[in-house]
Write an enzyme that holds these catalytic residues in place. Structure first.
Site, PDB file in Angstrom:
ATOM      1  N   LYS A   8      35.820  52.008  38.194  1.00 38.88           N
ATOM      2  CA  LYS A   8      36.263  52.320  39.557  1.00 38.88           C
ATOM      3  C   LYS A   8      36.183  53.826  39.847  1.00 38.88           C
ATOM      4  O   LYS A   8      36.057  54.643  38.916  1.00 38.88           O
ATOM      5  CB  LYS A   8      37.692  51.797  39.731  1.00 38.88           C
ATOM      6  CG  LYS A   8      37.784  50.257  39.696  1.00 38.88           C
ATOM      7  CD  LYS A   8      39.223  49.792  39.939  1.00 38.88           C
ATOM      8  CE  LYS A   8      39.319  48.272  40.021  1.00 38.88           C
ATOM      9  NZ  LYS A   8      40.706  47.827  40.320  1.00 38.88           N
ATOM     10  N   TYR A  15      36.284  42.292  47.916  1.00 36.29           N
ATOM     11  CA  TYR A  15      37.684  41.931  47.648  1.00 36.29           C
ATOM     12  C   TYR A  15      38.233  40.961  48.701  1.00 36.29           C
ATOM     13  O   TYR A  15      39.464  40.881  48.868  1.00 36.29           O
ATOM     14  CB  TYR A  15      38.554  43.183  47.582  1.00 36.29           C
ATOM     15  CG  TYR A  15      38.508  43.889  46.241  1.00 36.29           C
ATOM     16  CD1 TYR A  15      39.034  43.298  45.089  1.00 36.29           C
ATOM     17  CD2 TYR A  15      37.953  45.153  46.117  1.00 36.29           C
ATOM     18  CE1 TYR A  15      39.009  43.949  43.855  1.00 36.29           C
ATOM     19  CE2 TYR A  15      37.926  45.816  44.893  1.00 36.29           C
ATOM     20  CZ  TYR A  15      38.453  45.201  43.770  1.00 36.29           C
ATOM     21  OH  TYR A  15      38.440  45.845  42.556  1.00 36.29           O
ATOM     22  N   PHE A  60      48.125  45.245  49.901  1.00 37.42           N
ATOM     23  CA  PHE A  60      47.382  46.381  49.349  1.00 37.42           C
ATOM     24  C   PHE A  60      45.903  46.390  49.739  1.00 37.42           C
ATOM     25  O   PHE A  60      45.159  47.283  49.322  1.00 37.42           O
ATOM     26  CB  PHE A  60      47.528  46.415  47.820  1.00 37.42           C
ATOM     27  CG  PHE A  60      47.067  45.153  47.099  1.00 37.42           C
ATOM     28  CD1 PHE A  60      45.729  44.925  46.839  1.00 37.42           C
ATOM     29  CD2 PHE A  60      47.997  44.207  46.672  1.00 37.42           C
ATOM     30  CE1 PHE A  60      45.302  43.782  46.170  1.00 37.42           C
ATOM     31  CE2 PHE A  60      47.587  43.061  45.997  1.00 37.42           C
ATOM     32  CZ  PHE A  60      46.232  42.847  45.754  1.00 37.42           C
ATOM     33  N   ARG A  78      38.669  41.189  30.048  1.00 39.31           N
ATOM     34  CA  ARG A  78      40.027  41.271  30.620  1.00 39.31           C
ATOM     35  C   ARG A  78      41.010  41.806  29.569  1.00 39.31           C
ATOM     36  O   ARG A  78      41.896  42.604  29.884  1.00 39.31           O
ATOM     37  CB  ARG A  78      40.498  39.894  31.112  1.00 39.31           C
ATOM     38  CG  ARG A  78      39.673  39.258  32.224  1.00 39.31           C
ATOM     39  CD  ARG A  78      39.931  39.825  33.594  1.00 39.31           C
ATOM     40  NE  ARG A  78      41.295  39.737  34.034  1.00 39.31           N
ATOM     41  CZ  ARG A  78      41.691  40.083  35.260  1.00 39.31           C
ATOM     42  NH1 ARG A  78      40.816  40.513  36.166  1.00 39.31           N
ATOM     43  NH2 ARG A  78      42.950  40.008  35.594  1.00 39.31           N
ATOM     44  N   THR A 110      47.039  44.639  35.163  1.00 42.25           N
ATOM     45  CA  THR A 110      46.674  45.346  36.398  1.00 42.25           C
ATOM     46  C   THR A 110      47.378  46.700  36.504  1.00 42.25           C
ATOM     47  O   THR A 110      46.761  47.704  36.866  1.00 42.25           O
ATOM     48  CB  THR A 110      47.037  44.471  37.617  1.00 42.25           C
ATOM     49  OG1 THR A 110      46.431  43.189  37.459  1.00 42.25           O
ATOM     50  CG2 THR A 110      46.562  45.117  38.904  1.00 42.25           C
ATOM     51  N   ARG A 147      43.233  50.288  30.727  1.00 44.12           N
ATOM     52  CA  ARG A 147      44.126  50.662  31.829  1.00 44.12           C
ATOM     53  C   ARG A 147      45.330  51.461  31.324  1.00 44.12           C
ATOM     54  O   ARG A 147      45.751  52.414  31.966  1.00 44.12           O
ATOM     55  CB  ARG A 147      44.548  49.413  32.605  1.00 44.12           C
ATOM     56  CG  ARG A 147      43.423  48.919  33.531  1.00 44.12           C
ATOM     57  CD  ARG A 147      43.669  47.548  34.054  1.00 44.12           C
ATOM     58  NE  ARG A 147      42.837  47.238  35.226  1.00 44.12           N
ATOM     59  CZ  ARG A 147      42.781  46.052  35.788  1.00 44.12           C
ATOM     60  NH1 ARG A 147      43.493  45.040  35.325  1.00 44.12           N
ATOM     61  NH2 ARG A 147      42.022  45.854  36.849  1.00 44.12           N
ATOM     62  N   ASN A 151      43.301  51.895  38.746  1.00 47.64           N
ATOM     63  CA  ASN A 151      43.488  51.433  37.372  1.00 47.64           C
ATOM     64  C   ASN A 151      42.184  51.357  36.574  1.00 47.64           C
ATOM     65  O   ASN A 151      42.058  50.579  35.636  1.00 47.64           O
ATOM     66  CB  ASN A 151      44.227  50.094  37.384  1.00 47.64           C
ATOM     67  CG  ASN A 151      43.507  49.050  38.203  1.00 47.64           C
ATOM     68  OD1 ASN A 151      42.399  49.277  38.681  1.00 47.64           O
ATOM     69  ND2 ASN A 151      44.114  47.883  38.365  1.00 47.64           N
ATOM     70  N   HIS A 191      37.519  47.079  36.761  1.00 44.43           N
ATOM     71  CA  HIS A 191      37.599  45.711  37.301  1.00 44.43           C
ATOM     72  C   HIS A 191      36.921  44.769  36.325  1.00 44.43           C
ATOM     73  O   HIS A 191      35.964  45.149  35.648  1.00 44.43           O
ATOM     74  CB  HIS A 191      36.863  45.631  38.656  1.00 44.43           C
ATOM     75  CG  HIS A 191      36.629  44.226  39.122  1.00 44.43           C
ATOM     76  ND1 HIS A 191      37.573  43.524  39.831  1.00 44.43           N
ATOM     77  CD2 HIS A 191      35.589  43.364  38.928  1.00 44.43           C
ATOM     78  CE1 HIS A 191      37.111  42.299  40.077  1.00 44.43           C
ATOM     79  NE2 HIS A 191      35.912  42.181  39.544  1.00 44.43           N
ATOM     80  N   GLU A 233      30.534  37.312  41.794  1.00 46.69           N
ATOM     81  CA  GLU A 233      30.617  38.782  41.727  1.00 46.69           C
ATOM     82  C   GLU A 233      29.334  39.417  41.173  1.00 46.69           C
ATOM     83  O   GLU A 233      28.937  40.496  41.615  1.00 46.69           O
ATOM     84  CB  GLU A 233      31.811  39.199  40.872  1.00 46.69           C
ATOM     85  CG  GLU A 233      33.137  38.931  41.553  1.00 46.69           C
ATOM     86  CD  GLU A 233      34.325  39.455  40.776  1.00 46.69           C
ATOM     87  OE1 GLU A 233      35.427  39.492  41.361  1.00 46.69           O
ATOM     88  OE2 GLU A 233      34.176  39.841  39.592  1.00 46.69           O
TER      89      GLU A 233
HETATM   90  N1  UDP Z   1      46.023  46.197  43.373  1.00 48.32           N
HETATM   91  C1  UDP Z   1      46.877  47.085  44.024  1.00 48.32           C
HETATM   92  N2  UDP Z   1      48.207  46.745  44.136  1.00 48.32           N
HETATM   93  C2  UDP Z   1      48.714  45.580  43.655  1.00 48.32           C
HETATM   94  C3  UDP Z   1      47.847  44.690  43.011  1.00 48.32           C
HETATM   95  C4  UDP Z   1      46.503  45.024  42.883  1.00 48.32           C
HETATM   96  O1  UDP Z   1      46.456  48.137  44.477  1.00 48.32           O
HETATM   97  O2  UDP Z   1      49.919  45.333  43.801  1.00 48.32           O
HETATM   98  C5  UDP Z   1      44.601  46.551  43.250  1.00 48.32           C
HETATM   99  C6  UDP Z   1      44.212  46.983  41.827  1.00 48.32           C
HETATM  100  O3  UDP Z   1      43.205  47.989  41.919  1.00 48.32           O
HETATM  101  C7  UDP Z   1      43.665  45.686  41.252  1.00 48.32           C
HETATM  102  C8  UDP Z   1      42.958  45.095  42.464  1.00 48.32           C
HETATM  103  O4  UDP Z   1      43.813  45.419  43.558  1.00 48.32           O
HETATM  104  O5  UDP Z   1      42.814  45.928  40.155  1.00 48.32           O
HETATM  105  C9  UDP Z   1      42.726  43.602  42.431  1.00 48.32           C
HETATM  106  O6  UDP Z   1      43.962  42.968  42.193  1.00 48.32           O
HETATM  107  P1  UDP Z   1      44.083  41.783  41.151  1.00 48.32           P
HETATM  108  O7  UDP Z   1      45.414  41.149  41.342  1.00 48.32           O
HETATM  109  O8  UDP Z   1      42.880  40.906  41.251  1.00 48.32           O
HETATM  110  O9  UDP Z   1      44.111  42.553  39.724  1.00 48.32           O
HETATM  111  P2  UDP Z   1      43.042  42.617  38.551  1.00 48.32           P
HETATM  112  O10 UDP Z   1      42.334  41.300  38.483  1.00 48.32           O
HETATM  113  O11 UDP Z   1      42.109  43.763  38.879  1.00 48.32           O
HETATM  114  O12 UDP Z   1      43.861  42.904  37.323  1.00 48.32           O
HETATM  115 MG    MG Z   2      41.376  40.253  39.997  1.00 46.66          MG
END
Ligand code: UDP
Ligand code: MG
Length: 139
Positions: A11, A51, A59, A87, A93, A104, A114, A117, A128
């Site tokens: 990112k 997204y 968010f 993952r 996250t 992360r 973070n 992705h 994706e």
């Molecule tokens: N995100 C955020 N606030 C939140 C949750 C997610 O800004 O409360 C952002 C963060 O960059 C995250 C992305 O949105 O990686 C996608 O969210 P997701 O729940 O899919 O998390 P991930 O799969 O990336 O762990």
């Molecule tokens: Mg996700």
């Protein structure tokens, strides 16, 4: 175990801090193979499309603004169980909640910025990967 492909993204916060090499090194050190790789900058609309699943979340605007704020590095990683393994390397996250030694936890700034992705399922990876790469670009 299934041989899978997953979309990994470095990112804007991580690219701008010069962490691309460190993150790709961790991916390869874990035994995953880079089968496609590119650096690009998303437009706001492209970030919103990528997204779209999160469009109702509070968010969403901030996330998509941030994801289009600078260059990213998109990568297709392949290997046995690649989706879950990437993952696991990423961690939770929120960097503050991510396990020790994860990308992360070590490199993320906050819950939004973070560092990385990763696709969360085979179905997600299947949409994706073509968002960023044509069939000709993936080994
Ligand atoms: N995100 C955020 N606030 C939140 C949750 C997610 O800004 O409360 C952002 C963060 O960059 C995250 C992305 O949105 O990686 C996608 O969210 P997701 O729940 O899919 O998390 P991930 O799969 O990336 O762990
Ligand atoms: Mg996700």
């Amino acid at each position: 175990m299934a041989v899978e492909r997953t979309l990994a993204i470095i990112k804007p916060d991580a690219v701008s801090r010069g962490l691309t090499g460190e993150i790709l090194k961790r991916l390869e050190a874990a035994g995953l193979t880079i089968v496609a790789l590119k650096r690009l900058r998303l437009t706001r609309e492209q970030a919103r499309a990528f997204y779209a699943v999160h469009r109702e979340r509070p968010f969403f605007d901030s996330l998509t603004e941030y994801m289009s704020s600078g260059p990213i590095v998109a990568c297709v990683a392949a290997g046995d169980n690649a989706i879950q393994r990437w993952r696991d390397l990423m961690g939770a996250t929120d960097p503050a909640e991510a396990a020790a030694g994860t990308i992360r936890r070590d490199l993320g700034l906050d819950k939004e910025k973070n560092a990385v992705h990763g696709s969360d399922s085979p179905e997600t990876a299947a949409t994706e990967i073509p968002f960023f790469f044509s069939a000709l670009e993936v080994e």
